[in-house]
Scaffold this motif. Structure first.
Motif, PDB file in Angstrom:
ATOM      1  N   LEU A 167       0.853  -1.180   0.000  1.00  0.00           N
ATOM      2  CA  LEU A 167       0.000   0.000   0.000  1.00  0.00           C
ATOM      3  C   LEU A 167       0.892   1.235   0.000  1.00  0.00           C
ATOM      4  CD1 LEU A 167      -2.756   1.345   0.111  1.00  0.00           C
ATOM      5  CD2 LEU A 167      -2.695   1.150   2.613  1.00  0.00           C
ATOM      6  N   GLN A 171       0.596   1.560  -5.538  1.00  0.00           N
ATOM      7  CA  GLN A 171       0.182   0.160  -5.397  1.00  0.00           C
ATOM      8  C   GLN A 171      -0.811   0.039  -4.233  1.00  0.00           C
ATOM      9  OE1 GLN A 171       4.286  -1.083  -4.827  1.00  0.00           O
ATOM     10  NE2 GLN A 171       4.146  -2.409  -6.621  1.00  0.00           N
ATOM     11  N   ARG A 172      -1.933  -0.600  -4.521  1.00  0.00           N
ATOM     12  CA  ARG A 172      -2.891  -0.945  -3.474  1.00  0.00           C
ATOM     13  C   ARG A 172      -3.351  -2.357  -3.793  1.00  0.00           C
ATOM     14  NH1 ARG A 172      -8.659   0.630  -4.112  1.00  0.00           N
ATOM     15  NH2 ARG A 172      -8.545  -1.516  -4.827  1.00  0.00           N
ATOM     16  N   TRP A 179     -11.069  -3.903  -0.513  1.00  0.00           N
ATOM     17  CA  TRP A 179     -10.718  -2.605   0.079  1.00  0.00           C
ATOM     18  C   TRP A 179     -11.924  -1.984   0.782  1.00  0.00           C
ATOM     19  CZ3 TRP A 179      -6.638   0.076   1.464  1.00  0.00           C
ATOM     20  CH2 TRP A 179      -6.687   1.465   1.578  1.00  0.00           C
ATOM     21  N   ALA A 191       0.897  -1.715   6.077  1.00  0.00           N
ATOM     22  CA  ALA A 191       1.158  -1.333   4.697  1.00  0.00           C
ATOM     23  C   ALA A 191       2.605  -1.618   4.336  1.00  0.00           C
ATOM     24  CB  ALA A 191       0.856   0.153   4.506  1.00  0.00           C
ATOM     25  N   VAL A 240      -0.362   7.171   3.034  1.00  0.00           N
ATOM     26  CA  VAL A 240      -0.766   5.893   3.623  1.00  0.00           C
ATOM     27  C   VAL A 240      -1.395   6.086   5.003  1.00  0.00           C
ATOM     28  CG1 VAL A 240       1.385   5.211   4.795  1.00  0.00           C
ATOM     29  CG2 VAL A 240      -0.047   3.485   3.740  1.00  0.00           C
ATOM     30  N   VAL A 281      -6.564   8.211  -4.512  1.00  0.00           N
ATOM     31  CA  VAL A 281      -7.442   7.064  -4.242  1.00  0.00           C
ATOM     32  C   VAL A 281      -8.266   6.721  -5.483  1.00  0.00           C
ATOM     33  CG1 VAL A 281      -9.469   6.312  -2.930  1.00  0.00           C
ATOM     34  CG2 VAL A 281      -7.535   7.375  -1.752  1.00  0.00           C
ATOM     35  N   GLN A 284      -6.273   4.740  -7.880  1.00  0.00           N
ATOM     36  CA  GLN A 284      -6.077   3.359  -7.444  1.00  0.00           C
ATOM     37  C   GLN A 284      -7.300   2.505  -7.725  1.00  0.00           C
ATOM     38  OE1 GLN A 284      -4.652   3.483  -3.354  1.00  0.00           O
ATOM     39  NE2 GLN A 284      -2.557   3.709  -4.088  1.00  0.00           N
ATOM     40  N   SER A 288      -7.093  -0.727 -10.216  1.00  0.00           N
ATOM     41  CA  SER A 288      -7.490  -2.055  -9.745  1.00  0.00           C
ATOM     42  C   SER A 288      -8.418  -2.726 -10.747  1.00  0.00           C
ATOM     43  CB  SER A 288      -8.167  -1.949  -8.378  1.00  0.00           C
ATOM     44  OG  SER A 288      -8.516  -3.223  -7.889  1.00  0.00           O
TER      45      SER A 288
END
Length: 300
Positions: A167, A171-172, A179, A191, A240, A281, A284, A288
């Motif tokens: 995290l 990258q998440r 999530w 993380a 983070v 966010v 991300q 994803s």
């Protein structure tokens, strides 16, 4: 998963992947390991990280009255293999217990965990023996469904105290569905990979960097430039810890100045501007759906 039984973790955890690099001076690696220990932070390690355990053993032996708490990567496909991995990490360090075991589950063991099967008895039994005090579950996009099912059936909290995964702003490594569940159920997060391997500008310019990361870095760079952050490390740490569930961030370095930067940045509570946080966010979530959920295991 009520409560937070990982609240004693240090905000920064020193990752030992760089300690395993035999091209670096053994003595210098011992020195930075000792500096991290003396700073009072936890240590993240594994017998998979080259010479990391040998370096840590040398650092431990310099002063065994001050030993760090540890997160250690263990697995794999059965309770018996988990036991073997625990011993393969404890014995080189000459310690009797790892504080937190990072469970990397595969094969039948992953399936059993997902269904709430007999592995819970066996893995909790290793805690009762005193080999490990607590567990966290390692996650990736390709095994997120395991954790989704375990949370849905209220099984995860019977064994693990939280989830651990990559995290950082680039990258998440859990799916969007997981999530959202993590936040809805207030699951504690550890993380990994604080800065995604280095500065964003170096990543953009590195021809050897994975293409998906270079593309993400190019998208995030203007957000970083607008953030007011002086360094990439500052941006990553503030990002983070913008998530309430994040207990700690794990970063690795072989440079004393970088270690001090990690320590300095994580000692402060400075959330990013909400617009900066939300813009990252949103990227991300898109990444994803567009890329991560289709990634083959260990391709990222």
């Amino acid at each position: 998963m009520p409560g937070n039984l990982l609240s004693d973790l240090s905000d920064f955890i020193y990752g030992t992947t760089r300690l395993g690099d035999s091209s670096l001076s053994f003595g210098e690696r011992v020195r930075i390991a000792r500096a991290a220990i003396d700073a009072g932070v936890w240590i993240h390690t594994s017998n998979q990280y080259g010479e990391a355990l040998q370096v840590l053993r040398a650092a431990f032996d310099e002063n065994r009255t001050v030993l760090p708490k540890t997160i250690v990567k263990i697995g794999w496909d059965s309770v018996e293999q988990v036991r073997e991995q625990i011993l393969l990490n404890l014995e080189p360090l000459a310690i009797e217990q790892m504080t937190v075991g990072q469970l990397c589950l595969g094969g039948a063991l992953a399936q059993d965990f997902q269904m709430g099967g007999i592995c819970f008895e066996g893995l909790n039994g290793l805690k009762q023996e005193g080999l490990v005090d607590r567990y966290v579950l390692e996650l990736w996009p390709w095994n997120s469904q395991m954790a989704i099912e375990a949370l849905r059936e209220d099984n995860a909290g019977r064994l693990v105290e939280g989830f651990i995964f990559y995290l950082n702003p680039l990258q998440r490594f859990v799916t969007n569905e997981l999530w959202d569940m993590i936040h809805d159920r207030n699951v504690t997060i550890v993380a990994m990979r604080t800065t995604c391997g280095g500065s964003i500008k170096r990543l953009i310019q590195d021809p050897k960097a994975p293409e998906y990361l270079r593309k993400r870095a190019i998208e995030v760079e203007p957000i970083f430039d607008r953030s007011g952050c002086v360094t990439w490390t500052e941006f990553c740490v503030r990002f983070v810890f913008g998530f309430a569930q994040v207990q700690s961030t794990i970063g690795s370095t072989s440079q004393m100045t970088n270690l001090q930067t990690f320590l300095d940045e994580t000692a402060q509570e400075r959330p990013l501007d909400p617009d900066i946080q939300e813009e990252t966010v949103a990227l991300q979530r898109r990444w994803s759906d567009e890329h991560d959920i289709y990634a083959e295991p260990w391709s990222m």
